[in-house]
Design a protein around this motif. Sequence first.
Motif, PDB file in Angstrom:
ATOM      1  N   LYS A   1      44.328  32.194  37.798  1.00 26.78           N
ATOM      2  CA  LYS A   1      43.832  33.016  36.569  1.00 26.78           C
ATOM      3  C   LYS A   1      42.414  33.018  36.456  1.00 26.78           C
ATOM      4  O   LYS A   1      41.807  31.938  36.141  1.00 26.78           O
ATOM      5  CB  LYS A   1      44.701  32.659  35.317  1.00 26.78           C
TER       6      LYS A   1
ATOM      7  N   ARG B   1      52.817  45.463  52.712  1.00 26.98           N
ATOM      8  CA  ARG B   1      51.411  45.554  52.730  1.00 26.98           C
ATOM      9  C   ARG B   1      50.861  44.627  53.891  1.00 26.98           C
ATOM     10  O   ARG B   1      49.849  44.416  54.590  1.00 26.98           O
ATOM     11  CB  ARG B   1      50.451  45.613  51.618  1.00 26.98           C
TER      12      ARG B   1
ATOM     13  N   GLY C   1      38.931  51.296  51.787  1.00 26.78           N
ATOM     14  CA  GLY C   1      40.269  51.679  51.282  1.00 26.78           C
ATOM     15  C   GLY C   1      41.368  51.142  52.049  1.00 26.78           C
ATOM     16  O   GLY C   1      42.516  51.610  51.583  1.00 26.78           O
TER      17      GLY C   1
ATOM     18  N   TYR D   1      40.354  40.672  51.257  1.00 26.31           N
ATOM     19  CA  TYR D   1      39.067  41.151  50.706  1.00 26.31           C
ATOM     20  C   TYR D   1      39.859  41.778  49.153  1.00 26.31           C
ATOM     21  O   TYR D   1      39.366  41.737  48.042  1.00 26.31           O
ATOM     22  CB  TYR D   1      38.447  42.048  51.267  1.00 26.31           C
ATOM     23  N   ARG D   2      40.855  42.940  49.731  1.00 31.62           N
ATOM     24  CA  ARG D   2      41.348  43.562  48.624  1.00 31.62           C
ATOM     25  C   ARG D   2      42.216  42.555  47.404  1.00 31.62           C
ATOM     26  O   ARG D   2      41.992  43.092  46.243  1.00 31.62           O
ATOM     27  CB  ARG D   2      42.582  44.551  49.200  1.00 31.62           C
ATOM     28  N   GLN D   3      43.011  41.872  47.956  1.00 39.46           N
ATOM     29  CA  GLN D   3      43.805  40.833  46.998  1.00 39.46           C
ATOM     30  C   GLN D   3      42.707  39.933  46.257  1.00 39.46           C
ATOM     31  O   GLN D   3      42.898  39.869  45.080  1.00 39.46           O
ATOM     32  CB  GLN D   3      44.775  39.974  47.817  1.00 39.46           C
TER      33      GLN D   3
ATOM     34  N   ILE E   1      39.134  40.119  46.093  1.00 40.19           N
ATOM     35  CA  ILE E   1      37.774  40.643  45.410  1.00 40.19           C
ATOM     36  C   ILE E   1      38.278  41.654  44.489  1.00 40.19           C
ATOM     37  O   ILE E   1      37.767  41.774  43.206  1.00 40.19           O
ATOM     38  CB  ILE E   1      36.729  40.892  46.357  1.00 40.19           C
ATOM     39  N   THR E   2      38.902  42.755  44.862  1.00 34.29           N
ATOM     40  CA  THR E   2      39.317  43.960  44.028  1.00 34.29           C
ATOM     41  C   THR E   2      40.542  43.574  42.849  1.00 34.29           C
ATOM     42  O   THR E   2      40.278  43.908  41.736  1.00 34.29           O
ATOM     43  CB  THR E   2      39.809  45.050  45.007  1.00 34.29           C
ATOM     44  N   ASN E   3      41.640  42.977  43.587  1.00 36.72           N
ATOM     45  CA  ASN E   3      42.659  42.594  42.610  1.00 36.72           C
ATOM     46  C   ASN E   3      42.522  41.411  41.638  1.00 36.72           C
ATOM     47  O   ASN E   3      43.163  41.045  40.902  1.00 36.72           O
ATOM     48  CB  ASN E   3      43.932  42.707  43.145  1.00 36.72           C
ATOM     49  N   LEU E   4      41.618  40.502  42.349  1.00 31.65           N
ATOM     50  CA  LEU E   4      41.532  39.182  41.705  1.00 31.65           C
ATOM     51  C   LEU E   4      42.527  38.150  41.840  1.00 31.65           C
ATOM     52  O   LEU E   4      42.777  37.582  40.983  1.00 31.65           O
ATOM     53  CB  LEU E   4      40.857  39.452  40.376  1.00 31.65           C
ATOM     54  N   ASN E   5      43.335  38.634  42.690  1.00 33.72           N
ATOM     55  CA  ASN E   5      44.684  37.667  43.216  1.00 33.72           C
ATOM     56  C   ASN E   5      44.140  36.768  44.129  1.00 33.72           C
ATOM     57  O   ASN E   5      44.563  36.481  45.220  1.00 33.72           O
ATOM     58  CB  ASN E   5      45.846  38.350  43.634  1.00 33.72           C
TER      59      ASN E   5
END
Lengths: 408, 305
Positions: B56, B78, B251, B266-268, B270-274
Motif C-alpha cells: 500500500k 487480462r 493504453g 507497467y499498467r498495474q 505505475i498506473t494502478n499502483l498495484n
Amino acid sequence: MKRIAALASASIVAIAATVCGSAAFAAPLTFWNGFTGPDRPTIEALTKQWSDAHPDTPVQMDIEPWDSMLQKLQAAMASGSGPDVVAFNFAQLPRYAESGFIMDITDEVKAGGALDPSVWSDGLKQVLQYNGKYYAAPLNFATLMMYYNKDIFAKAGISEPPKTWDDWVAAIKKTTVTGSNSQYGLLIPDHETIPNWPILLWGNGGDVIKDGKPYLDDAKTVGALTLWGDLVLNDKITPTGLSGADADKLFQSGKAAMEITGPWMTNGFTAAKLNYDVAPIPTGPGGPVTLADSIVLVINKATKDPKAALDFVAMWNSKAAQLKIANDTGFPPLRTDLSGSPELTNEWAAKFSTVVPVSRFSLPNQVNFAQIDGDVFTPMIQSITFGKEKAAEAAQQANDQLSDLLNP
Amino acid sequence: MSSRTARLQPSRPWPAMPNRTTIAAWCFLAPSLIVLAVFVFWPIVYSFDLSLHKWKFSADAQEWAGFANYARMWRDARFWNALGNTVYYTAFTVPLGVALPLALALALNRAIPFRALLRSAFFLPVIASFAIVALAWRFMLDPDIGLLAYWLSFLGMPHVSPLRDPNLAMPAVIIASLWKNLGFNMVIYLAGLQAIPIVLYEAARIDGANSFQQFWNVTWPQLRTTNIFVLVISIIGAFQVFDPAFVMTPGGGPLFSTETLVTYIYRQGITNLNLSYAASIGIFLFAVVFLLTLAQLRITRSWED
C-alpha cells in the motif's frame, strides 16, 4: 604574482559567500506540474510574478509531461521527499489524500480568506475534498463543448448547431460519409482522452457510479450505450479505438463534422485556419450536461514552509490570476463570480463559461479512478463499439467488475 | 582458425596457489558483482518479497499476502491475454528475426555494389530510439494523414487503420519491431559469416558442392554459436517487449490486443499502483525467461555433443 593570487582568492571567497548566502536566505519553494502545452507561458508568468513578490521564497518550477511527472511524484512522495506544491488532475487527489502525503487545508478554506469556497461550484467543491476534508485548491477549470466544422455544416445544409439529441443524431448521420472519401459525423474517442462517453451516459439519465454504487446496468445507462454504440458500430459516425489526440487531429484536418472537447483546442484549431465554432452539447432525455475538469494544487505534508506554500496556492484562486488564465488560454474562470464579467475578454473563455452550471466531474472522489476508467469503462466501450458484445451484456459484466472495485 | 588451434593446445595447469588467485579473481569480479548485486539481484529478491505482500502506498508495514497475488494472476483474464499476446509476438518476431537478418547478411556478405551503404542503411534503425521509431511507424500507419493510407488511396483501396483494429494492431507492432531490430542480428550474422574459414568453401567447391549445398553443409553448421546467441537474445528480448507496443498503441491497443506482459506490469504497477501484483507478474516473467534460457542452453549444448 602574489597580487594576482590574492585577488583570485578574494574573488573566490566573494563568489562562495554569494552562493552560500543566497542559499541560506532564500529557501525556494518547489513546484511540479505538467503544463507543457500552450498554457505554459501563462503558468510561468504567474509563478514568476509571485516569486518576484516573495524574494525570500522564490518558486522553483519543474515542468514535464503529466505522465512522467506523476511517476516521479509517487516515488518522491513515498520516500518522504518531493516538491512543496504539486499541480495535478483532480482524479489524482483521492489517492494522495488517502495515503496521507498531502496537507489538509480545511481550516484555511473554511476561514474564507484567499481560498473562499463560496466562489467555487458545487462540483468543484466536491472534488477538492476527500472524506469531507479539503486537500486541494483549484488552479484552473475546464468544461467541454461541442466543436463543429462550419463548412461541413453549411455543405450539409445545417443552419445552426443541434440543440436536442434527435436533431443531433440527424445532423451526425447527415454529415457522416462512408467509403474511400470518408468523413465522420461525431468523433468519440474511447481511450487516452478527456472523457467523452460519460457525457453521453449522463445525457440519457444514466451514469457510471451513482450514490456510491455501480450504475452501469441501469436501464438508462444501457439505453445510452445501445443508442451510441449502434451509431458507432453500424452508422460509422466515428472511427473506433480512437484516442483523444487522434480525434483532435482528425477534426483539425477537416475530416469530421463534430468533436466534444475542452477549451485547450481553440489555439490549435484557430492556428490551422479551421472554420469552426463551439456550442453546448445537445440536450438528451436526461437534461443538459457536460463534463467538468480541473487541475488542482496540493501541498506536500513534508513541506518546510507551509505558510508560503499556502500563500502560493491561494494566489491561483485570485481574481487577477483567474482572469489572466481565462484571457490567455480561453479556459473559463473557476470563480463563479467572474462568469459574465466584462473583464473576461477572451471569447472562448466566455463561451465555455456558459456551460459551467451544467458541468459535472467524472468519477469524483474515486481512489481507484485509474482502474475504473482504464480496466472497466474503456474495455466496456471498446467491446460494444468493436461489436464484440451487445451493450447490455458488456454493461452487466462491467457492472460486476465495478462492484468488485468499489467493495474490495 | 585461430580459435581452433588455441583449443588444441594443452591447457596449462594452474600453479597451486588457490588463495592468492582466488582473492585476485574476486577482486577482478568485484566491480561487476557489486553493480549486478545492487541493480539486478537485490531488485529481484525485493520484487519477490513485494509480490508476497499487499503493498500500500503509504503504509509503514506492508500486509502479508502469501501467494494471493499469484492466485489472482490465475483468475485474471487480462493477464492471460497479455501472456497470449507476448507469445504471439515472440512466435513471429523470433523466427522472422533470425531468418530475415541471416538472408540479408548472406546477401551483403558478397561483393555487391553499394555494400557498405546498404549495410549502414539496414543498421541505422538499430541506433535510433525505439520510442522515435514507434512514433514514426504510428505516423506512417495513420489512416487519415499517414503514408500507407496515401499509397493505398492510389490503388483505390479503402482506408485501413491497423493500429485501431484489434486484429491488425499486433501484426503492425511486429513488423515495426522486425524492421527496427533487423540490422542488429544482421551485423552479428555478418561477423559470424566472416569468421568461417574460406578453405572450407574451397574444399566444398572442389568436392563439387553447389551454393545450396555449401550453405547447408558449411555455412549453417559453422554459424551454430552465432545462432545460439541470436536465438537466446531474441527470445529474451521478445518476452520483454515494451516500447513498440507502448508507444504505437498506448493504453494496450484496441481491446487490449497489443497489451504484453511488460506493458501490463507497467499498467498495474505505475498506473494502478498495484505494485505487489505488478511484482508478481514480473517474477512470473523472470521465471519464464529463466526457464526458456536454461532450456535453450540445454538443447543447444546437446547439439554440440
